[in-house]
Design a protein around this motif. Sequence first.
Motif, PDB file in Angstrom:
ATOM      1  N   THR A  15      -1.405   3.291 -10.684  1.00  0.00           N
ATOM      2  CA  THR A  15      -1.124   1.903 -11.039  1.00  0.00           C
ATOM      3  C   THR A  15       0.274   1.788 -11.640  1.00  0.00           C
ATOM      4  O   THR A  15       0.668   2.574 -12.509  1.00  0.00           O
ATOM      5  N   GLY A  16       1.010   0.799 -11.160  1.00  0.00           N
ATOM      6  CA  GLY A  16       2.357   0.548 -11.668  1.00  0.00           C
ATOM      7  C   GLY A  16       3.453   1.291 -10.950  1.00  0.00           C
ATOM      8  O   GLY A  16       4.628   0.956 -11.105  1.00  0.00           O
ATOM      9  N   GLN A  17       3.121   2.320 -10.182  1.00  0.00           N
ATOM     10  CA  GLN A  17       4.130   3.059  -9.424  1.00  0.00           C
ATOM     11  C   GLN A  17       4.499   2.284  -8.161  1.00  0.00           C
ATOM     12  O   GLN A  17       3.698   1.546  -7.607  1.00  0.00           O
ATOM     13  N   SER A  18       5.721   2.485  -7.708  1.00  0.00           N
ATOM     14  CA  SER A  18       6.173   1.884  -6.462  1.00  0.00           C
ATOM     15  C   SER A  18       6.121   2.925  -5.364  1.00  0.00           C
ATOM     16  O   SER A  18       6.604   4.059  -5.551  1.00  0.00           O
ATOM     17  N   TYR A  19       5.553   2.552  -4.240  1.00  0.00           N
ATOM     18  CA  TYR A  19       5.345   3.476  -3.129  1.00  0.00           C
ATOM     19  C   TYR A  19       5.988   2.914  -1.869  1.00  0.00           C
ATOM     20  O   TYR A  19       6.132   1.694  -1.697  1.00  0.00           O
ATOM     21  N   ALA A  64       9.218  -0.931  -0.329  1.00  0.00           N
ATOM     22  CA  ALA A  64       8.522  -0.453  -1.524  1.00  0.00           C
ATOM     23  C   ALA A  64       7.593  -1.545  -2.047  1.00  0.00           C
ATOM     24  O   ALA A  64       7.894  -2.740  -1.966  1.00  0.00           O
ATOM     25  N   LYS A  93      -0.571  -2.701  -7.821  1.00  0.00           N
ATOM     26  CA  LYS A  93      -1.323  -3.484  -8.796  1.00  0.00           C
ATOM     27  C   LYS A  93      -2.236  -4.423  -8.042  1.00  0.00           C
ATOM     28  O   LYS A  93      -2.070  -4.648  -6.839  1.00  0.00           O
ATOM     29  N   GLU A 132       4.819  -2.248  -5.422  1.00  0.00           N
ATOM     30  CA  GLU A 132       4.256  -1.793  -6.686  1.00  0.00           C
ATOM     31  C   GLU A 132       2.736  -1.892  -6.615  1.00  0.00           C
ATOM     32  O   GLU A 132       2.189  -2.895  -6.157  1.00  0.00           O
ATOM     33  N   ARG A 162      -0.696  -5.653  -1.429  1.00  0.00           N
ATOM     34  CA  ARG A 162      -1.470  -5.259  -2.600  1.00  0.00           C
ATOM     35  C   ARG A 162      -2.954  -5.436  -2.366  1.00  0.00           C
ATOM     36  O   ARG A 162      -3.387  -6.323  -1.654  1.00  0.00           O
TER      37      ARG A 162
END
Length: 1675
Positions: free
Chosen positions: A793-797, A818, A822, A820, A739
């Motif tokens: 923001t908030g999506q998982s990649y 994966a 943030k 998230e 992150r």
Amino acid sequence: MALPFYQRSHQHYDLSYRNKDLRSTVSHYQQDKQRSAIYTQGSTAYSTRSSAAHRQESEAFSQASASSYQHQASQAYSLGTAQSSLSSEVSRKAASAYDYGYSRGLTDSSLLLDDYSSKLSTKTKRAKHSLLSGEEKENLPSDYMVPVFSGRQVHVSGVTDTEEERIKEAAAYIAQRNLLASEEGIISSKQSKVSKQSTASKQSQASKRSVESKQATSTFQQEETFEKKSRKVAIREKAEHLSLRKTLEETEAFHAKLNEDHLLHAPEFIIKPRSHTVWEKENVKLHCSIAGWPEPRVTWYKNQVPINVHANPGKYIIESRYGMHSLEINACDFEDTAQYRASAMNVKGELSAYASVVVKRYKGEFDETHFRAGVSTMPLSFAVTPYGYASKFEIHFDDKFDVSFGREGETMSLGCRVVITPEIKHFQPEIQWYRNGEPVSPSKWVQTNWSGERATLTFSHLNKEDEGLYTIRVRMGDYYEQYSAYVFVRDADAEIEGAPAAPLDVVGLEANKDYIIISWKQPAVDGGSPILGYFIDKCEVGTDSWSQCNDTPVKFARFPVTGLIEGRSYIFRVRAVNKTGISLPSRVSEPVAALDPAEKARLKSRPSAPWTGQIIVTEEEPSEGIVPGPPRDLSVTEATRSYVVLSWKPPGQRGHEGIMYFVEKCEAGTENWQRVNTELPVKSPRFALFDLAEGKSYCFRVRCSNSAGVGEPSEATEVTVVGDKLDIPKAPGKIIPSRNTDTSVVVTWEESKDAKELVGYYIESSVVGSGKWEPCNNNPVKGSRFTCHGLVTGQSYIFRVRAVNAAGLSEYSQDSEAIEVKAAIGGGVSPDVWPALSDAPGGLTASRGGMHEASPPTFQKDALLGSKPNKPSLPSSSPNLGQTEVSKVSETVQEELTPPPQKAAPKGKSKSDPLKKKKDVAAPSPPYGITCLESCRDSMVLGWKQPDNTGGAEITGYYVNYREVIGGVPGKWREANIKAVSDEAYKISDLKENMVYQFQVAAMNIAGLGVPSAVSECFKCEEWTIAVPGPPQGLKYSEVRKDSLVLHWKPPVHSGRTPVTGYFVDMKEASAKDDQWRGLNKAAIKNIYLKVRGLKEGASYVFRVRAINQAGVGKPSDLAGPVVAETHPGTKEVVVHVDDDGVVSLNFECDQMSPKSEFIWSKDYVSTEDSPRLEVESKGNKTKITFKDLGMDDVGIYSCDVTDTDGIASSYLIDEEELKRLLALSQEHKFPVVPVKSELAVEILEKGQVRFWMQAEKLSGNAKVNYIFNEREIFEGPKYKMHIDRNTGIIEMFMEKLQDDDEGTYTFELHDGKATNHSTLVLIGDVYKKLQKEAEFQRQEWIRKQGPHFVEYLSWEVTGDCNVLLKCKVANIKKETHIVWYKDEREISVDEKHDFKDGICTLLITEFSKKDAGIYEVILKDDRGKDKSRLKLVDEAFKDLITEICKKIALSATDLKIQSTAEGIRLYSFVTYYLDDLKVNWSHNGTAIRYSDRVKSGVTGEQIWLQINEPTPNDKGKYVMELFDGKTGHQKTVDLSGQAYDEAFAEFQRLKQAAIAEKNRARVLGGLPDVVTIQEGKALNLTCNVWGDPSPEVSWLKNEKLLASDDHCNLKFEAGKTAYFTINGVTTSDSGKYGLVVKNKYGSETSDFTVSVFIPEEEARQAALEAQKGGKKAK
């Protein structure tokens, strides 16, 4: 108020700047001139002159102050030829006197002439007596002469009266010349001036007699002597006087037409400065010559910045002499390359001329100019400043650019505001932009700009090459700051969906005479299908014709382009291709010249580079040519599946002439050598071979040749297999996302193993579950770490990475886990709040959270080799505390010994933080290099080195174990720390003195705990000699508040081996354990005080301080505290105050004083007693210190302590920013100003009125405004209208119209009590002319809009039917308004009447073509006026319109259809209509079609077609019709393959056979009539032509029955072409229906005819019977 510079020495030329005396004189003169009628009367006297009334006329003229000339001229005739020269002087002076009186309208006696008989001395013209009175002379400007321009005679009222004299003198001279042409004798008269009084009286329009009577009352007394003249002399005198009168009348007529501003004229360049190109260190001089009046003021500019000769002494020399102006630049350096401008300005305007100076630098020469002492040779930022050479500057960035996203083809601008303190005038910073660490140079793609406070970088056309990390670096002297942000450039939309993205970074790697190697980078996006290869295009510089270099796509990202012309320059571009289509072309490369490298170096050098080769002298030097020897060092430098590049060195034996090379090849294992370049020998020692069979092995060799012959071959190369030597890199591994921010993630990976010539990596991201991958970067990045921005923001990649080199792109890596998106959670919180206490035992390690990289090791490796490091590194920085430095050693008190820890390394878990081992992440390897850094009686400090292999993730901590060694026997391992240590150093406490210990360390990451290190050597715990300082003394605190306090201490008694260099302050809550100490400062502070911020209200804290010297950090001090963070009730703070006189003081008040309490002021916690800069005043419970002269010396912390209280104290910080604020506030109180919202501005209103306005923040009821124009106050009147709105603060002044004399400076002076302010607006030169022009335009616009007018002028648009519609929008119309259209000044008749309901007028032109080009005009008119609008549809405008029409036509094209014909297959499309300007191009499988008799294209009506005759299987494929409208191409495609081709081909075969059958079938060509009427007994002969292949069979029918040939009816068929039908003697039985039938294998045809046989007698009878029947019916 000061005048503009160009009006200080020429005030009298602008009426607005005259002094009051001169203005009053001019005004008085103008009034008298209007009342004067003398000239009129004088002219009348001339017209009525006669010889009898001569004396009377003379008196009249003398009273009018013009008769003096007449009187002298009449007496001059009697003087004789002996005194003709005196007569000439008298006549000229008399004429001057007359003219001056005539122009002034004066009757003053001062206008009479002196006694000329006594003035025989010859004086120069400039020294002659002035005809002006003393008062008038005083009003004229001194030391000034009006210049005389040939052919320009100007009258400027009240200013250039001497010019009027010159004009009148010219007229008198003409009269004098005519007068003295006579040879008659003249007798002189003598007159003397008796008295001089001014008795000018008012003149009226009375009769001539009354005028003469009033003039006779003058006090002039004249003594005259006349002698009678003959009649002949009188007649001649009369004629000469009439001639003089005519001359004067003509002069007056010309004078009346003169413009009073005609003498003043704007600057004009007679000679303009010319451009120069010079070498460094040379001088250059720019010259120009300028005319204009008043004399123009010349200013020189460099790149639009005025040149200040004082700022660079000796650098520039500016001279102005006699209209010649020059700028000399001494010792030119590279920074002098610029555009220079000479600006000439006077009251009539400004004019500029430009010249460029280019300074060339010797290539390779050391640039000494940046390192010499002296202002003129140093860069701008190193110039001498008021603070010296190395002044300290603070550089801040404001309004910064952020991470930016763009798309190819778009524009983008990066910028930020640069704030530099202190601000120094004429001292500009150096601004440099970098992309990925490389300087960015201005080019056609990118431009830089510095406005003086804002720096911008502008991309005019984004390309993927522009993607990267951009850094702006601002340098001032020795100081600089920089700021960086990433720019992402996405691919432009492909023309064909599914086509790949464009390649990037096309460069010419190597250039020779014969070829240029081009390289590029593969794109990140392949369009959904693998890239099959690349096409390379070249274009010769200076042309716009692109040609494709390779017929088949190449996969390798390098390619040698051949077929170039030596000495010419080329640019290149690359296109990618996949199964769907071809990408857009890449950005073009920089121009590359097809030259030998040595030749290129020779051309670039100046002076010519010296020859650096060696001269080898041999024994034989024949006069004839020498056959060259074999080349040397032949090798294969590059080999791919498409080409092989050979390189060699020239032979040693080569003779004196140039040599060329022949390249030969043979397959490996054979001796069958073949010459590759048989037609054209190679000139350079490199060569690229194509058309080699992939997979086969070859050997190569080279021969040299010259005029003497071909030499021996070189040694053959080693066997070379044709194929890509460079392998595609392997996929990267261990993709780890972490992150970063709310929209970004940091991705790290393990680099590809054994990758050669790696270009970089492409990173892709995908939302979990979407299955759609998007590129994170479009320009390959190097390294193993990248920050992916632009995430949600908030999506998982999930992420994946692939490597790229010239051979291609690797396979994708495995998908990451994966994550998230943030913001990362750091090791601390905001600096405004005290950081949360760390779990680290020492609490003194750097935080490793957030978006920052892992902190580097605290100790350098070389410092860990011994037990006593010579130079310990400074403490590491914490990214969370953000204040000062943290100690490098973590100190803790060891808790009770516990059993050996179960560190279960094989299970991949640590004791303190059990985590599952992540995919592709391993535990770290063991640390090493354990050493003892410090030893005391009961503790030791260990250091170690970080593991070589971190396991693919950063180290999160270390665990230390120790054991006792007694008698060489080791004991049981024990844990030294329960919690992980983040630094590579740790202090183990509670050890036994003189005991021997061994240690081992294990590292941990997110995968788990690694294998422990090897056991260290034995270390004895004993007291070392103390080299570090002792503990500081006397800790105390003050100024306790709820969130802060100030801590004080004294230096340690023992400073160690070296002096103390600083202090570290630690803090913890009073109830926390000893392992919870937290450092407050990252770097050691030199002060013996520290203000601690971020405390929690109500919490209790203790503090300690440690000193540091070169040996290290000493022991901590005794604890200070505990102290509770709270603000006691009634606590007050120091308050700053600025009184009305601008005096600054600090004030403090205390309500809790005891009788013994005193106020003690200090600066930086040092007593201010006896300070010469301060005055302290205390009274009661109040105290204040007053600054005598507030300045930079007063910057600091001012505190006030109250003795004999419970620690009551307060402080106030005056930093540089606060100092500036206080100084500004002091200035404002001393000299108050009326705050202004808007400065004085001017605007043009609707009717052309001019509004001057400004707005103050607020105005009281007593506020007043003075309006000043050119230092003269103006008031309300017909010309000026003033208004003040005290509620809104708006001040206005209105003028109906701007006149020429309104040019100047306008000032509004505000007075509101003590406060004042003013605002000035300068309207001079081009600015004023532009404003005046705009006002006049608005006035005319308002007048125009009173009648019918155009709201939107004539324009065009292309309709959907591809017609051209001319339209305009009108307003203020009525029924009577007419509209008329014209083309080329000829009226166009319009069928329909215009409807003005919507205000739109249109003219439709169908099927627009070149004949419709011209100038179109539409006129609106009615009784209120007219308006017109014109539209030029010629030249470029016509081309633009045709382009738009072609675009519409192209867009109207239907999809391509396939049609089979008897000749072949036709592809066609329909358009609305066709223009010849629409270019049609057909291509087949990506290659342009070459037209022939078999393949043709054309246009029929609205159909555009491509005809393929006799199609073959080679004609299968994809056909593209491109319609080029002049700017862009529009494509229509059709796939003629598979079923579509089979069906079309089958239909073609069928139609072809049908056409053949139709062509060859039997048929009757002609010869048979439809009806044959024949008389009985006659012979009937019919002949018919038939045709067929093969020849047809012929048969005859009668009444549909077969007719056979006999004697009566003879039927013949000859030569297969002619059929004969003969009846000999026809009878009535032969009447009937006959038919000719022709037939062959392709078909048959029948031709019918009717035979009617009649008898003549029967017809006669029949006719008689019918006649009888008709008669009966009539009755």
